[in-house]
Design a protein around this motif. Structure first.
Motif, PDB file in Angstrom:
ATOM      1  N   UNK A   1      -0.749  17.347  13.522  1.00 11.22           N
ATOM      2  CA  UNK A   1      -0.143  18.576  13.009  1.00 11.22           C
ATOM      3  C   UNK A   1      -0.309  19.735  14.004  1.00 11.22           C
ATOM      4  N   UNK A   2       0.529  20.772  13.893  1.00 15.78           N
ATOM      5  CA  UNK A   2       0.399  21.937  14.774  1.00 15.78           C
ATOM      6  C   UNK A   2      -0.948  22.634  14.564  1.00 15.78           C
ATOM      7  N   UNK A   3      -1.437  23.347  15.563  1.00 15.18           N
ATOM      8  CA  UNK A   3      -2.692  24.093  15.408  1.00 15.18           C
ATOM      9  C   UNK A   3      -2.597  25.084  14.252  1.00 15.18           C
ATOM     10  N   UNK A   4      -3.710  25.285  13.583  1.00 15.49           N
ATOM     11  CA  UNK A   4      -3.765  26.264  12.512  1.00 15.49           C
ATOM     12  C   UNK A   4      -3.516  25.706  11.125  1.00 15.49           C
ATOM     13  N   UNK A   5      -3.148  24.421  11.025  1.00 10.31           N
ATOM     14  CA  UNK A   5      -2.930  23.802   9.722  1.00 10.31           C
ATOM     15  C   UNK A   5      -4.278  23.329   9.175  1.00 10.31           C
ATOM     16  N   UNK A   6      -4.604  23.742   7.975  1.00  8.62           N
ATOM     17  CA  UNK A   6      -5.857  23.286   7.370  1.00  8.62           C
ATOM     18  C   UNK A   6      -5.684  21.890   6.792  1.00  8.62           C
ATOM     19  N   UNK A   7      -6.805  21.183   6.644  1.00 11.55           N
ATOM     20  CA  UNK A   7      -6.726  19.840   6.060  1.00 11.55           C
ATOM     21  C   UNK A   7      -6.245  19.913   4.612  1.00 11.55           C
ATOM     22  N   UNK A   8      -6.615  20.972   3.905  1.00  9.90           N
ATOM     23  CA  UNK A   8      -6.163  21.136   2.521  1.00  9.90           C
ATOM     24  C   UNK A   8      -4.647  21.268   2.451  1.00  9.90           C
ATOM     25  N   UNK A   9      -4.058  22.058   3.380  1.00 12.55           N
ATOM     26  CA  UNK A   9      -2.600  22.224   3.405  1.00 12.55           C
ATOM     27  C   UNK A   9      -1.916  20.891   3.725  1.00 12.55           C
ATOM     28  N   UNK A  10      -2.481  20.167   4.677  1.00 12.83           N
ATOM     29  CA  UNK A  10      -1.908  18.878   5.063  1.00 12.83           C
ATOM     30  C   UNK A  10      -1.938  17.893   3.900  1.00 12.83           C
ATOM     31  N   UNK A  11      -3.102  17.784   3.258  1.00 13.62           N
ATOM     32  CA  UNK A  11      -3.229  16.851   2.134  1.00 13.62           C
ATOM     33  C   UNK A  11      -2.280  17.217   0.998  1.00 13.62           C
ATOM     34  N   UNK A  12      -2.130  18.494   0.736  1.00 15.50           N
ATOM     35  CA  UNK A  12      -1.223  18.933  -0.326  1.00 15.50           C
ATOM     36  C   UNK A  12       0.206  18.497  -0.025  1.00 15.50           C
ATOM     37  N   UNK A  13       0.612  18.628   1.242  1.00 10.76           N
ATOM     38  CA  UNK A  13       1.951  18.203   1.635  1.00 10.76           C
ATOM     39  C   UNK A  13       2.115  16.693   1.458  1.00 10.76           C
TER      40      UNK A  13
ATOM     41  N   UNK B   1       0.816  -1.212   0.000  1.00 12.60           N
ATOM     42  CA  UNK B   1       0.000   0.000   0.000  1.00 12.60           C
ATOM     43  C   UNK B   1       0.852   1.266   0.000  1.00 12.60           C
ATOM     44  N   UNK B   2       0.377   2.257  -0.737  1.00 12.75           N
ATOM     45  CA  UNK B   2       0.892   3.607  -0.611  1.00 12.75           C
ATOM     46  C   UNK B   2      -0.017   4.375   0.324  1.00 12.75           C
ATOM     47  N   UNK B   3      -0.373   5.587  -0.073  1.00 13.93           N
ATOM     48  CA  UNK B   3      -1.238   6.424   0.764  1.00 13.93           C
ATOM     49  C   UNK B   3      -2.704   6.087   0.457  1.00 13.93           C
ATOM     50  N   UNK B   4      -3.280   5.175   1.215  1.00 10.53           N
ATOM     51  CA  UNK B   4      -4.675   4.787   1.049  1.00 10.53           C
ATOM     52  C   UNK B   4      -5.517   5.586   2.048  1.00 10.53           C
ATOM     53  N   UNK B   5      -6.607   6.133   1.576  1.00 14.35           N
ATOM     54  CA  UNK B   5      -7.413   7.054   2.380  1.00 14.35           C
ATOM     55  C   UNK B   5      -8.296   6.295   3.356  1.00 14.35           C
ATOM     56  N   UNK B   6      -7.716   5.935   4.484  1.00  9.67           N
ATOM     57  CA  UNK B   6      -8.456   5.331   5.580  1.00  9.67           C
ATOM     58  C   UNK B   6      -8.322   6.243   6.792  1.00  9.67           C
ATOM     59  N   UNK B   7      -8.805   5.822   7.935  1.00 11.57           N
ATOM     60  CA  UNK B   7      -8.815   6.673   9.117  1.00 11.57           C
ATOM     61  C   UNK B   7      -7.448   7.110   9.602  1.00 11.57           C
ATOM     62  N   UNK B   8      -6.382   6.423   9.168  1.00 15.48           N
ATOM     63  CA  UNK B   8      -5.051   6.779   9.658  1.00 15.48           C
ATOM     64  C   UNK B   8      -4.652   8.196   9.261  1.00 15.48           C
ATOM     65  N   UNK B   9      -5.135   8.681   8.111  1.00 14.35           N
ATOM     66  CA  UNK B   9      -4.739  10.022   7.687  1.00 14.35           C
ATOM     67  C   UNK B   9      -5.449  11.102   8.492  1.00 14.35           C
ATOM     68  N   UNK B  10      -6.624  10.789   9.028  1.00 15.42           N
ATOM     69  CA  UNK B  10      -7.272  11.704   9.975  1.00 15.42           C
ATOM     70  C   UNK B  10      -6.412  11.823  11.230  1.00 15.42           C
ATOM     71  N   UNK B  11      -5.883  10.681  11.674  1.00 12.30           N
ATOM     72  CA  UNK B  11      -5.021  10.685  12.867  1.00 12.30           C
ATOM     73  C   UNK B  11      -3.737  11.463  12.604  1.00 12.30           C
ATOM     74  N   UNK B  12      -3.118  11.251  11.446  1.00  9.60           N
ATOM     75  CA  UNK B  12      -1.893  11.981  11.119  1.00  9.60           C
ATOM     76  C   UNK B  12      -2.154  13.485  11.039  1.00  9.60           C
ATOM     77  N   UNK B  13      -3.315  13.852  10.525  1.00  9.04           N
ATOM     78  CA  UNK B  13      -3.653  15.278  10.440  1.00  9.04           C
ATOM     79  C   UNK B  13      -3.787  15.881  11.842  1.00  9.04           C
ATOM     80  N   UNK B  14      -4.393  15.138  12.745  1.00  7.96           N
ATOM     81  CA  UNK B  14      -4.575  15.666  14.111  1.00  7.96           C
ATOM     82  C   UNK B  14      -3.244  15.846  14.830  1.00  7.96           C
TER      83      UNK B  14
END
Length: 286
Positions: free
Chosen positions: A201-213, A186-199
């Motif tokens: 991140x430092x405060x103020x980071x948007x989900x769009x910025x995170x996904x782009x990175x 697997x590469x980056x498969x969109x399951x719940x783990x990416x929600x956890x990785x996003x959380x």
């Protein structure tokens, strides 16, 4: 060529959510006899009832791949009811982070008991039945990080690497019995783990910025889906893959060697976001 898997007896482990549920749903849609297992008995029972609307027959039970007894009981019930097993999808297990500074041997071994020993236990339980019929397919769900090694996440990296090695070894060892064993990485498969990785991140980071990175290292520029993985699993279980064994296939949208850069990218992004937040907090009002 039409893929017809309606006569196959299929086991999918870790089928209560994410990739496992996506794969189980795809086999159910083919009308297979389907056995699904997961550690949460209530959840897997509910999912089994839903899958049963399409599948030829369904067994949905508690399954702990870290337990010899649980694996033996689960496979035994499948064989007693259907007379054998045709396809095993080893999906149970999840990623785990950790470094040389914060891991203990016990944590590492516990993760290994679920991942590499889980794959081993399930294969050991089904292979005798596949040998009797001289036909079987084992599909191991692994990760690109177990094949192309990044610099972070010791448990996931070394245990996935071991799982891939086991898959390749069994692919050769069992080929004379017409039991084909392959690994889907697997590469980056969109399951719940990416929600956890996003959380994380430092405060103020948007989900769009995170996904782009995150997606900067994926040539296709998007996350994969459980359905993307399910399509590859159906292929490996089908007659279209009758001469494929002992190989690894990346389900990754082109993500390969770029994965080694990702830990550095993530650290730099996190530091930049912390700096941006600090500057915004200390900026003088206009």
């Amino acid at each position: 060529m039409h893929i017809d898997l309606s006569d196959k007896r299929v086991i999918v482990t870790g089928a209560s959510r994410g990739i496992g549920l996506g794969i189980a749903s795809a086999f159910a849609a083919e009308g297979c006899k389907l056995a699904v297992g997961a550690r949460n008995a209530d959840t897997i029972a509910s999912i089994g009832a839903e899958l049963g609307k399409a599948a030829g027959d369904v067994i949905a039970r508690h399954l702990d791949v870290a337990s010899d007894e649980s694996v033996s009981d689960f496979v035994g019930e499948v064989v007693d009811r259907w007379g054998g097993v045709d396809v095993l999808v080893n999906n149970a297990g999840q990623g785990q982070s950790g470094t040389l500074d914060d891991l203990t041997p016990e944590k590492l071994l516990n993760h290994a008991n679920i991942l590499q020993m889980g794959h081993f236990r399930m294969a050991q339980a089904v292979v005798p039945h596949m040998r009797k019929q001289r036909w079987g397919r084992i599909i191991d769900i692994n990760a690109v990080a177990g094949s192309i090694i990044p610099s972070d996440g010791i448990p996931s990296v070394i245990n996935r690497a071991s799982c891939i090695a086991l898959s390749k070894l069994l692919g050769q060892a069992l080929a004379p019995d017409n039991i084909l064993v392959n690994s889907l990485n697997m590469g980056w498969i969109n399951t719940g783990q990416w929600d956890r990785h996003y959380r994380e991140m430092p405060p103020g980071v948007s989900r769009e910025e995170f996904d782009e990175m995150v997606l900067k290292v994926v040539p296709m520029g998007r996350f994969g889906t459980p359905e993307d993985v399910a399509g590859a699993a159906l292929f490996l279980a089908s007659p279209l893959a009758n001469f494929i064994t002992g190989v690894e296939i990346n389900v990754s949208g082109g993500l390969g060697g770029q994965i080694t850069y990702y830990p550095k990218l993530k650290r730099e992004f996190s530091e930049a976001m912390k700096k941006r937040r600090l500057e915004s907090l200390t900026a003088e009002p206009t």
